[in-house]
Every structure is written in C-alpha cells, then in structure tokens.
Design a protein around this motif. Structure first.
Motif, PDB file in Angstrom:
ATOM      1  N   UNK A  14     -52.315 -38.593  43.899  1.00 42.53           N
ATOM      2  CA  UNK A  14     -53.359 -38.329  44.894  1.00 42.53           C
ATOM      3  C   UNK A  14     -52.874 -37.198  45.790  1.00 42.53           C
ATOM      4  N   UNK A  15     -53.440 -36.015  45.588  1.00 42.81           N
ATOM      5  CA  UNK A  15     -52.992 -34.847  46.337  1.00 42.81           C
ATOM      6  C   UNK A  15     -53.694 -34.795  47.691  1.00 42.81           C
ATOM      7  N   UNK A  16     -52.921 -34.620  48.746  1.00 45.75           N
ATOM      8  CA  UNK A  16     -53.492 -34.598  50.095  1.00 45.75           C
ATOM      9  C   UNK A  16     -53.302 -33.255  50.799  1.00 45.75           C
ATOM     10  N   UNK A  17     -52.514 -32.362  50.202  1.00 50.05           N
ATOM     11  CA  UNK A  17     -52.373 -31.017  50.754  1.00 50.05           C
ATOM     12  C   UNK A  17     -51.810 -30.088  49.687  1.00 50.05           C
ATOM     13  N   UNK A  18     -52.273 -28.844  49.709  1.00 48.37           N
ATOM     14  CA  UNK A  18     -51.743 -27.852  48.784  1.00 48.37           C
ATOM     15  C   UNK A  18     -52.704 -27.512  47.657  1.00 48.37           C
ATOM     16  N   UNK A  19     -52.425 -26.412  46.997  1.00 48.22           N
ATOM     17  CA  UNK A  19     -53.193 -25.973  45.840  1.00 48.22           C
ATOM     18  C   UNK A  19     -52.235 -25.484  44.768  1.00 48.22           C
ATOM     19  N   UNK A  20     -52.621 -25.675  43.531  1.00 41.49           N
ATOM     20  CA  UNK A  20     -51.755 -25.227  42.457  1.00 41.49           C
ATOM     21  C   UNK A  20     -52.398 -25.419  41.111  1.00 41.49           C
ATOM     22  N   UNK A  21     -51.567 -25.711  40.127  1.00 38.34           N
ATOM     23  CA  UNK A  21     -52.018 -25.870  38.747  1.00 38.34           C
ATOM     24  C   UNK A  21     -51.456 -27.147  38.156  1.00 38.34           C
ATOM     25  N   UNK A  70     -48.307 -35.548  27.813  1.00 36.53           N
ATOM     26  CA  UNK A  70     -47.670 -34.363  28.373  1.00 36.53           C
ATOM     27  C   UNK A  70     -48.425 -33.858  29.602  1.00 36.53           C
ATOM     28  N   UNK A  71     -47.671 -33.563  30.659  1.00 35.82           N
ATOM     29  CA  UNK A  71     -48.277 -32.953  31.837  1.00 35.82           C
ATOM     30  C   UNK A  71     -47.215 -32.197  32.622  1.00 35.82           C
ATOM     31  N   UNK A  72     -47.692 -31.363  33.538  1.00 34.13           N
ATOM     32  CA  UNK A  72     -46.828 -30.648  34.465  1.00 34.13           C
ATOM     33  C   UNK A  72     -47.659 -30.359  35.702  1.00 34.13           C
ATOM     34  N   UNK A  73     -47.007 -30.333  36.853  1.00 36.21           N
ATOM     35  CA  UNK A  73     -47.723 -30.114  38.110  1.00 36.21           C
ATOM     36  C   UNK A  73     -46.943 -29.142  38.978  1.00 36.21           C
ATOM     37  N   UNK A  74     -47.634 -28.140  39.492  1.00 37.76           N
ATOM     38  CA  UNK A  74     -47.028 -27.189  40.416  1.00 37.76           C
ATOM     39  C   UNK A  74     -47.963 -27.021  41.602  1.00 37.76           C
ATOM     40  N   UNK A  75     -47.619 -27.676  42.708  1.00 38.12           N
ATOM     41  CA  UNK A  75     -48.405 -27.581  43.940  1.00 38.12           C
ATOM     42  C   UNK A  75     -47.755 -26.662  44.957  1.00 38.12           C
ATOM     43  N   UNK A  76     -46.619 -26.100  44.615  1.00 34.52           N
ATOM     44  CA  UNK A  76     -45.919 -25.242  45.552  1.00 34.52           C
ATOM     45  C   UNK A  76     -45.168 -26.046  46.599  1.00 34.52           C
ATOM     46  N   UNK A  77     -44.418 -25.332  47.407  1.00 34.64           N
ATOM     47  CA  UNK A  77     -43.570 -25.974  48.418  1.00 34.64           C
ATOM     48  C   UNK A  77     -44.381 -26.721  49.475  1.00 34.64           C
ATOM     49  N   UNK A  78     -45.617 -26.286  49.706  1.00 33.23           N
ATOM     50  CA  UNK A  78     -46.431 -26.903  50.752  1.00 33.23           C
ATOM     51  C   UNK A  78     -47.246 -28.089  50.235  1.00 33.23           C
ATOM     52  N   UNK A  79     -47.163 -28.369  48.954  1.00 33.24           N
ATOM     53  CA  UNK A  79     -47.957 -29.450  48.381  1.00 33.24           C
ATOM     54  C   UNK A  79     -47.481 -30.825  48.831  1.00 33.24           C
TER      55      UNK A  79
END
Length: 268
Positions: free
Chosen positions: A35-42, A65-74
């Motif tokens: 459940x993402x509450x902040x940030x944007x990514x792929x 298979x999965x991968x998540x990159x929300x960045x440092x602010x995610x």
C-alpha cells in the motif's frame, strides 16, 4: 512475530534498507499487499511495467516475479501473508489505483490497527492478526469486484512476457539461458526479447539476470554458504565466472558483498 503468521512491514523493512531487494526482479515465498502512501515510480508486475503512485494497492501473489522502484522518497506499508494462508487472495498480480477516499481510509485504518496489535504482542496476537488479515482480504475482494478495477486486456507481447516471467521464477536456478526459455515458449530469442522490451522496458536477458543476481545477493547476505557452492546452485560453470558476474553487476566481489551485508546487520 512468527514468519508463518501475517505481518505488517514498512517498505524500508521489507527491503532491509537495501534498494536492490525491491528494485531487482524477484519473487517471494509470501503473498504481498503493498500500500503506497507517498512517492511515484515503476513496478514490474505480471510481466508488465506500470507506473505506480500514491494510494496504489499492489497485489503480489507468492512465486510471481516483480520489482518496485519508488525512489528514496517512496513510503508504503506491506501486508505479508504466509504462503500457506487459507485466506482468499488473488492468484494473479494486480495493481489497483484507489481513488475513493472511503476505500483509502478503510485500508489505512485496518493496516494501522494490525500494526498496533503486532507491536503490542498481547496474548492471542496471532489470532488477532489473522482476523485483521481476513478483513484486509475482504477489502481486496471488494475492490476487485468493482468495474473500475476490471483487468485490462493484455496484448500478445504482454502475454508472452508474463509467461516468460513465470518461467524465470520457476527455473532461474537451472542452467538455462534466455534462448532456452524462448525455445520452450515456442518463439525465437529475438521475438522474446522484443516482447519483453515492449512490456517491461527490459530485455529478456536482463530479467533473467536480475533474478539470478537477486538470489546470489540474498544468499551472500543471509547465509554462510561458500561462494563456490552458491555459484554451483545458480548454474554457473565455475566460481571464477560467478565472481566476474557479480563484479560486473555490482562492482564488488562476492566476498566484499558478504562483508558489507554483515556490517549492515551489525549497525542495525
């Protein structure tokens, strides 16, 4: 908290503070609801790369298979369901973009309450956590029943990419090349690479390499198994080839990576 029980983690806890644990293509033994509450990514999910942002619910069944990159602010929370759960969970990866404020608040409230229960560790904690897990699974089922969350039709490239990702999860430790997988799927390596690139932004070889790299780094970080045995387990012809592979992709030897992980654990 038992690892065969439902757990609530932050994204940073899920990754142990190491970005590669989320950003490299991999699969897990547990079912995840992120459940993402902040940030944007792929996110790489179901053989496709998708944009992900705030108030997205990412459903990742075990062994997919999965991968998540929300960045440092995610920022986000993760509900970890044990693989053997009896709860009704989706068998396919899904990305739900939640727009209804009531639905957002409902899931956030359930996760927060389960987190408090987990921290308190009172008698019958596991039973209580299972009850929260049941309520969260009902929330998921209700969302999946909404027309706005009906799954999109996948084109041929996306379907082929998804099948290939399933094969990676099942056979990544076997001595099989991307071309071997292409043959098993009844397509040429060129066609498979083109389909994966269109669906995920990565080549077929890149996806396989990431899964092997993830496993190697996990084994180096969490076990004392000698590097040469890890190399053999992952289908490398020699320990020297394995060392070159790790240096090429991480700029560090297996020994250096293991030492760095040990220092990270000591500092925690």
């Amino acid at each position: 908290m038992e690892h065969n029980a439902l757990r609530i983690l932050s994204l940073s806890q899920l990754s142990n503070g190491q970005d590669w644990r989320l950003s490299l293509a991999h699969d897990r033994a547990e079912h995840l609801l992120i459940w993402t509450t902040r940030g944007q990514g792929r996110v790489l999910l179901g053989g496709q790369r998708r944009g992900v942002g705030t108030h997205n619910a990412i459903i990742v069944p075990s062994r997919q298979l999965f991968a998540l990159d929300l960045g440092r602010q995610g920022v986000g929370q993760v509900v970890v369901f044990p693989e053997a759960t009896e709860l009704s969970l989706p068998q396919m990866s899904r990305l739900l973009r939640i727009r209804d404020a009531g639905a957002m608040n409902e899931l956030t409230t359930l996760i927060d309450a389960a987190t408090r229960e987990q921290i308190a560790g009172k008698p019958l904690c596991k039973l209580s956590m299972d009850a929260y897990g049941a309520l969260i699974s009902i929330w998921v089922q209700r969302q999946l029943g909404l027309e706005e969350h009906a799954p999109e039709r996948r084109n041929a490239a996306a379907r082929l990419s998804a099948s290939y990702c399933d094969r990676i999860s099942a056979y990544f430790s076997h001595p099989m090349t991307m071309a071997d997988h292409a043959e098993e799927l009844g397509v040429t390596p060129t066609h498979l690479t083109r389909a994966c690139k269109a669906a995920t932004g990565k080549t077929a070889a890149d996806l396989l390499t990431e899964r092997v790299l993830y496993e190697a780094r996990c084994l180096l970080a969490t076990t004392k198994v000698p590097a040469q045995d890890i190399a053999r387990h992952l289908g490398f012809g020699s320990a020297a080839y394995f060392t070159r592979f790790m240096q090429h992709h991480t700029n560090a030897t297996p020994t250096a990576l293991r030492k760095a992980s040990a220092r990270l654990v000591e500092a925690a």
